[in-house]
Motif scaffolding. Sequence first.
Motif, PDB file in Angstrom:
ATOM      1  N   ARG A 176      -4.096   9.777   0.811  1.00  0.00           N
ATOM      2  CA  ARG A 176      -4.698   8.894  -0.191  1.00  0.00           C
ATOM      3  C   ARG A 176      -3.770   7.701  -0.404  1.00  0.00           C
ATOM      4  NH1 ARG A 176      -5.297  10.950  -6.295  1.00  0.00           N
ATOM      5  NH2 ARG A 176      -3.102  11.312  -5.842  1.00  0.00           N
ATOM      6  N   SER A 177      -4.338   6.517  -0.560  1.00  0.00           N
ATOM      7  CA  SER A 177      -3.514   5.321  -0.696  1.00  0.00           C
ATOM      8  C   SER A 177      -3.838   4.568  -1.981  1.00  0.00           C
ATOM      9  CB  SER A 177      -3.698   4.392   0.506  1.00  0.00           C
ATOM     10  OG  SER A 177      -5.029   3.923   0.590  1.00  0.00           O
ATOM     11  N   ARG A 224       0.849  -1.190   0.000  1.00  0.00           N
ATOM     12  CA  ARG A 224       0.000   0.000   0.000  1.00  0.00           C
ATOM     13  C   ARG A 224       0.884   1.239   0.000  1.00  0.00           C
ATOM     14  NH1 ARG A 224      -5.171   0.317   3.773  1.00  0.00           N
ATOM     15  NH2 ARG A 224      -5.872  -0.944   1.983  1.00  0.00           N
ATOM     16  N   VAL A 252       2.642   8.569  -6.212  1.00  0.00           N
ATOM     17  CA  VAL A 252       1.684   7.583  -5.716  1.00  0.00           C
ATOM     18  C   VAL A 252       0.545   7.412  -6.707  1.00  0.00           C
ATOM     19  CG1 VAL A 252       0.012   7.070  -3.899  1.00  0.00           C
ATOM     20  CG2 VAL A 252       2.282   7.925  -3.299  1.00  0.00           C
ATOM     21  N   VAL A 274       1.157   5.208   0.325  1.00  0.00           N
ATOM     22  CA  VAL A 274       0.381   6.264   0.971  1.00  0.00           C
ATOM     23  C   VAL A 274       0.979   7.619   0.617  1.00  0.00           C
ATOM     24  CG1 VAL A 274      -0.552   7.124   3.142  1.00  0.00           C
ATOM     25  CG2 VAL A 274      -0.116   4.671   2.866  1.00  0.00           C
ATOM     26  N   TYR A 298       5.012   4.903   3.147  1.00  0.00           N
ATOM     27  CA  TYR A 298       4.527   6.279   3.308  1.00  0.00           C
ATOM     28  C   TYR A 298       5.460   7.252   2.601  1.00  0.00           C
ATOM     29  CZ  TYR A 298       1.314   4.436   6.790  1.00  0.00           C
ATOM     30  OH  TYR A 298       0.330   3.724   7.425  1.00  0.00           O
ATOM     31  N   ASP A 352       2.975  -1.333   4.145  1.00  0.00           N
ATOM     32  CA  ASP A 352       2.544   0.048   3.945  1.00  0.00           C
ATOM     33  C   ASP A 352       3.771   0.940   3.795  1.00  0.00           C
ATOM     34  OD1 ASP A 352       0.028  -0.965   4.287  1.00  0.00           O
ATOM     35  OD2 ASP A 352      -0.313  -0.073   6.257  1.00  0.00           O
ATOM     36  N   ASP A 384      -3.266   0.603  -3.513  1.00  0.00           N
ATOM     37  CA  ASP A 384      -2.844  -0.770  -3.247  1.00  0.00           C
ATOM     38  C   ASP A 384      -2.261  -1.384  -4.520  1.00  0.00           C
ATOM     39  OD1 ASP A 384      -3.680  -0.497  -0.688  1.00  0.00           O
ATOM     40  OD2 ASP A 384      -5.326  -1.946  -0.805  1.00  0.00           O
TER      41      ASP A 384
END
Length: 397
Positions: free
Chosen positions: A81-82, A74, A351, A76, A198, A196, A84
């Motif tokens: 907003r993310s 994921r 992203v 981020v 970031y 995850d 996958d």
Amino acid sequence: MADHDASETFDVVVVGGGPAGAIAAADLAATGRRVLLLDKAGRIKPCGGAIPPRLIRDFAIPDALLVARIRCARMVAPSARSVDMPVGDGFVGMVDREHFDPYLRERAALAGADLRDGLFERITRESAGSAIVHYRSGKGGEEHKVRARLIIGADGATSSVGRAEIPGHARMRQVFAYHEIVRRPADTGHDGARCDVYYQGRLSPDFYAWIFPHGETVSVGTGSARKGFSLRSAIRDLRADTGLDACETIRREGAPLPLKPLRRWDNGRDVLLAGDAAGVVAPASGEGIYYAMLGGRLAAEAAGAFLATGDARALAQARKRFMRLHGRVFWILGMMQWVWYRSDNLRERFVSICKDKDVQQLTWDSYMNKELVRAKPAAHARIFVKDLAHLFRWVSP
């Protein structure tokens, strides 16, 4: 430990028992070479712990060492907003360096390497040319000396071997990484099969932060090359944002990571570097375990050729072969980091690009198999156009 003096002779002394050093020692010992593997006991490197299927296959890693199997990443954005990115049919393995590294060292010992708890101090040479490695059995312990035909420095980004023997090593560009291993939360909000990542300037102004599952524990980390940026504060904020602040902290670790392979890995005489000491951590991703282990294997092969022929030019083959295999990937990742990690606006767009199915498939194909995917030129062309569109803000993130 018994006393050892310079009358004790080895074909190779490997300094550092991480993935690179352990593999180099195991491979050389398996060919019948007399190998001493020196490792400073008690140190665990900060590491997200991801290993691709290619590594598991090439180095015969047993399932028991995999603390998690990742099926999705994921990404981020600064806006929270993310996106996958499902792995597909396979998985990315996760290991905990607290257990992974000792396993590799023990495997080297089983192959015939002499494994010792030793703190490297220096290399001296006699008039005849033979190298003498000085080390201590623990900090402040007794000094020991052994002779070696070759020294492999696999002692990390701040390699004492490299700084002493390889011109330019002290100027190696680095990012400092820090993580905290915490107890896995009891609630179901944390997916044990998802990493995850970031991309937020407040958590790292020039790299990224992460939450990687390790089975019963979780690695929460970040990195930055920017002086004055508080990595510990960033992790405190990330843990608070994600509900991990209440989890038990098991250990904290920090260490520098190299940003670029060194131009030279050997001194043209009797020293060769491998792993982080040689600078083989991938830009943008920070991935290092696979490249360290491959570098250790290539170092062992170059060492074998040197020991067989006495020709020190054979040592340069380790770097030449590595860069032939992965130099282009490192260049691409370095450019990606330089372009997309500079601001939150660009990170937001980066992203957004990760939503693209072509990007996802080519990313996973390249990562899982450690080969650039050349069979889909149309997909590469589409990605290039989309990258330009986001870079020049022709489309909204």
